[in-house]
Design an enzyme around this catalytic site. Structure first.
Site, mmCIF file in Angstrom:
data_model
loop_
_atom_site.group_PDB
_atom_site.id
_atom_site.type_symbol
_atom_site.label_atom_id
_atom_site.label_comp_id
_atom_site.label_asym_id
_atom_site.label_seq_id
_atom_site.Cartn_x
_atom_site.Cartn_y
_atom_site.Cartn_z
ATOM 1 N N LYS A 1 0.820 -1.070 0.171
ATOM 2 C CA LYS A 1 -0.277 0.073 -0.142
ATOM 3 C C LYS A 1 0.763 1.171 -0.059
ATOM 4 O O LYS A 1 0.344 2.317 -0.687
ATOM 5 C CB LYS A 1 -1.001 0.080 1.328
ATOM 6 N N LYS B 261 -10.907 -1.481 -3.392
ATOM 7 C CA LYS B 261 -11.877 -0.199 -3.327
ATOM 8 C C LYS B 261 -10.929 0.865 -4.073
ATOM 9 O O LYS B 261 -11.422 1.975 -4.339
ATOM 10 C CB LYS B 261 -12.350 0.069 -1.999
ATOM 11 N N LYS C 78 -4.543 -7.441 -6.611
ATOM 12 C CA LYS C 78 -6.073 -7.724 -5.867
ATOM 13 C C LYS C 78 -7.100 -6.699 -6.248
ATOM 14 O O LYS C 78 -6.632 -5.637 -6.409
ATOM 15 C CB LYS C 78 -5.882 -8.110 -4.504
HETATM 16 N N1 AQP Z 1 -9.805 -9.020 -3.760
HETATM 17 C C1 AQP Z 1 -9.801 -9.407 -2.576
HETATM 18 N N2 AQP Z 1 -10.231 -10.861 -2.512
HETATM 19 C C2 AQP Z 1 -10.729 -11.231 -1.426
HETATM 20 N N3 AQP Z 1 -10.788 -10.777 -0.146
HETATM 21 C C3 AQP Z 1 -10.717 -9.340 -0.049
HETATM 22 N N4 AQP Z 1 -10.691 -8.377 0.863
HETATM 23 C C4 AQP Z 1 -10.481 -7.231 0.483
HETATM 24 N N5 AQP Z 1 -9.991 -7.465 -0.897
HETATM 25 C C5 AQP Z 1 -10.405 -8.353 -1.315
HETATM 26 C C6 AQP Z 1 -11.312 -8.763 2.164
HETATM 27 O O1 AQP Z 1 -12.338 -7.887 2.470
HETATM 28 C C7 AQP Z 1 -12.412 -7.589 3.746
HETATM 29 C C8 AQP Z 1 -12.489 -6.200 4.100
HETATM 30 O O2 AQP Z 1 -11.498 -5.515 3.527
HETATM 31 P P1 AQP Z 1 -11.254 -4.018 3.790
HETATM 32 O O3 AQP Z 1 -12.027 -3.231 2.941
HETATM 33 O O4 AQP Z 1 -11.089 -3.711 5.282
HETATM 34 O O5 AQP Z 1 -9.708 -3.776 3.459
HETATM 35 P P2 AQP Z 1 -8.667 -4.086 2.115
HETATM 36 O O6 AQP Z 1 -8.584 -5.610 2.497
HETATM 37 O O7 AQP Z 1 -7.569 -3.076 2.108
HETATM 38 O O8 AQP Z 1 -9.844 -4.047 0.892
HETATM 39 P P3 AQP Z 1 -9.726 -3.281 -0.390
HETATM 40 O O9 AQP Z 1 -10.853 -3.070 -1.085
HETATM 41 O O10 AQP Z 1 -8.393 -3.270 -1.013
HETATM 42 O O11 AQP Z 1 -9.552 -1.628 0.315
HETATM 43 P P4 AQP Z 1 -8.781 -0.350 0.231
HETATM 44 O O12 AQP Z 1 -8.604 -0.483 -1.186
HETATM 45 O O13 AQP Z 1 -9.476 0.676 0.937
HETATM 46 O O14 AQP Z 1 -7.488 -0.563 0.901
HETATM 47 C C9 AQP Z 1 -11.240 -8.278 4.427
HETATM 48 O O15 AQP Z 1 -11.361 -9.060 5.060
HETATM 49 C C10 AQP Z 1 -10.248 -8.508 3.328
HETATM 50 O O16 AQP Z 1 -9.573 -9.650 3.654
#
Ligand code: AQP
Length: 337
Positions: A117, A203, A200
């Protein structure tokens, strides 16, 4: 996705950084809904985690409500379980500070999500992003939760949570915090970006084309899947044929989870066929899953007071569990009570 009921205390969170996508849904939310049957579940909109990357204050408030509505629409039951926003329960921040003092810098330096990140210019990132895993450990251990349904990308953070719990117990010579167990879906644990199968689905990716959001309209879903990166070969009949075809593997994995079929079964049906046939079947499955959630979310968003009340009640129930645990941890480390 099969989850064995265990009667455990479950904690999990999601960042209100945007509209949840298919990765969040298949990697976490769907699992959250399933395990409500036989467990005590505490689900959290982790707005403090969201702040580790700059958020527009007005948008952040809106996103918390939007995600609350989406989680309710997906099947989270706030009466039998707990749904709340993290910043409204001060125990999280207090325990996170203690854990900042328990964790070693060497441990933090090994966290791959920070490296991913933070990108190349690590020094320009917030300290919050660096110590994010300590806050995540506090989220879980403030409730002495032992079961954490998350996507595969969070496995390393869960291992760190266990290291923190062990070190706290060792340093203060008591068996206070339990070890936690991740509940990570076996199939399609990591949903990848539709435009780049090595990244991956996320968001915060600037382009929405790489992700299916849970509020996408049907035609947006169809278009995103149509434009999803694939290759010129037909689909293989065996799983081995997907090695080195990251984007094809991702699409087939998504299909297999949604259709509740193994990859082998999917390839039995689609092996030898081109992507246009497969993508059209995949869009149908996605619409079948997402359209009812989108519809219900819209209805819920029409009554913001209702959503505020759900969160308020959730915060009160969460505080009632976390407050005595975190107060005791504070007493153990030597804070006057
Ligand atoms: N691509 C993914 N595949 C499977 N699981 C995923 N999770 C996130 N992306 C994937 C799971 O979703 C839960 C919530 O995630 P989060 O929103 O707390 O943060 P993150 O993992 O950082 O997800 P994003 O979408 O990538 O958010 P941003 O972009 O804001 O950092 C977690 O259980 C995660 O494992």
């Amino acid at each position: 996705m099969s989850v064995k009921p265990s009667g455990k205390r479950v904690f999990s969170g999601i960042q209100p950084t945007g509209i949840p996508h298919l990765g969040n849904y298949l990697g976490a939310i769907q699992n959250w809904v399933d395990i409500q049957q036989n467990n005590e579940c505490i689900y959290c909109l982790v707005d403090m985690h969201a702040l580790t990357v700059w958020q527009d204050p007005i948008a952040l408030k809106k996103q918390v409500l939007e995600q609350t509505a989406i989680l309710l629409a997906a099947g989270i039951d706030p009466q039998k379980h707990i749904l709340f926003n993290q910043s409204s329960v001060s125990a999280h921040a207090r325990l996170a500070w203690i854990f900042n003092c328990v964790t070693r810098i060497g441990w933090m330096n090994r966290m791959t999500q920070f490296k991913d990140k933070a990108g190349k210019n690590r020094e320009a990132n917030s300290v919050g992003l660096y110590v994010y895993p300590n806050l995540m450990a506090a989220d879980i251990l403030a409730y002495k939760a032992t079961c954490v349904p998350v996507g595969e990308d969070q496995r390393q953070h869960l291992e760190l949570t266990n290291d923190i719990a062990l070190k706290f117990n060792y340093d203060y010579e008591r068996d206070f915090f339990p070890q936690v167990e991740g509940l990570i879906p076996k199939i399609s644990a990591r949903v990848m970006n539709l435009r780049d199968g090595s990244k991956k689905m996320s968001k915060s990716d600037p382009s929405k084309q790489g992700r299916i959001e849970l509020l996408d309209e049907n035609d947006e879903i169809i278009n995103k899947i149509k434009r999803a990166k694939s290759d010129s070969e037909p689909l293989p009949s065996e799983k081995e044929g997907l090695v080195h075809r990251l984007e094809a593997l991702n699409l087939v994995s998504i299909y297999s989870v949604l259709a509740k079929q193994t990859i082998k079964q999917v390839l039995q049906d689609f092996g030898g066929k081109g992507f246009s046939v497969f993508k059209s079947a995949l869009s149908d499955l996605l619409i079948q899953e997402i359209a009812p959630i989108r519809q219900k979310t819209k209805e819920l968003l029409a009554d913001e007071n209702y959503l505020h009340n759900i969160l308020k009640q959730g915060s009160a129930k969460a505080s009632a569990i976390a407050e005595p645990i975190v107060s005791e941890a504070e007493y153990i480390v030597g804070f006057l009570k």
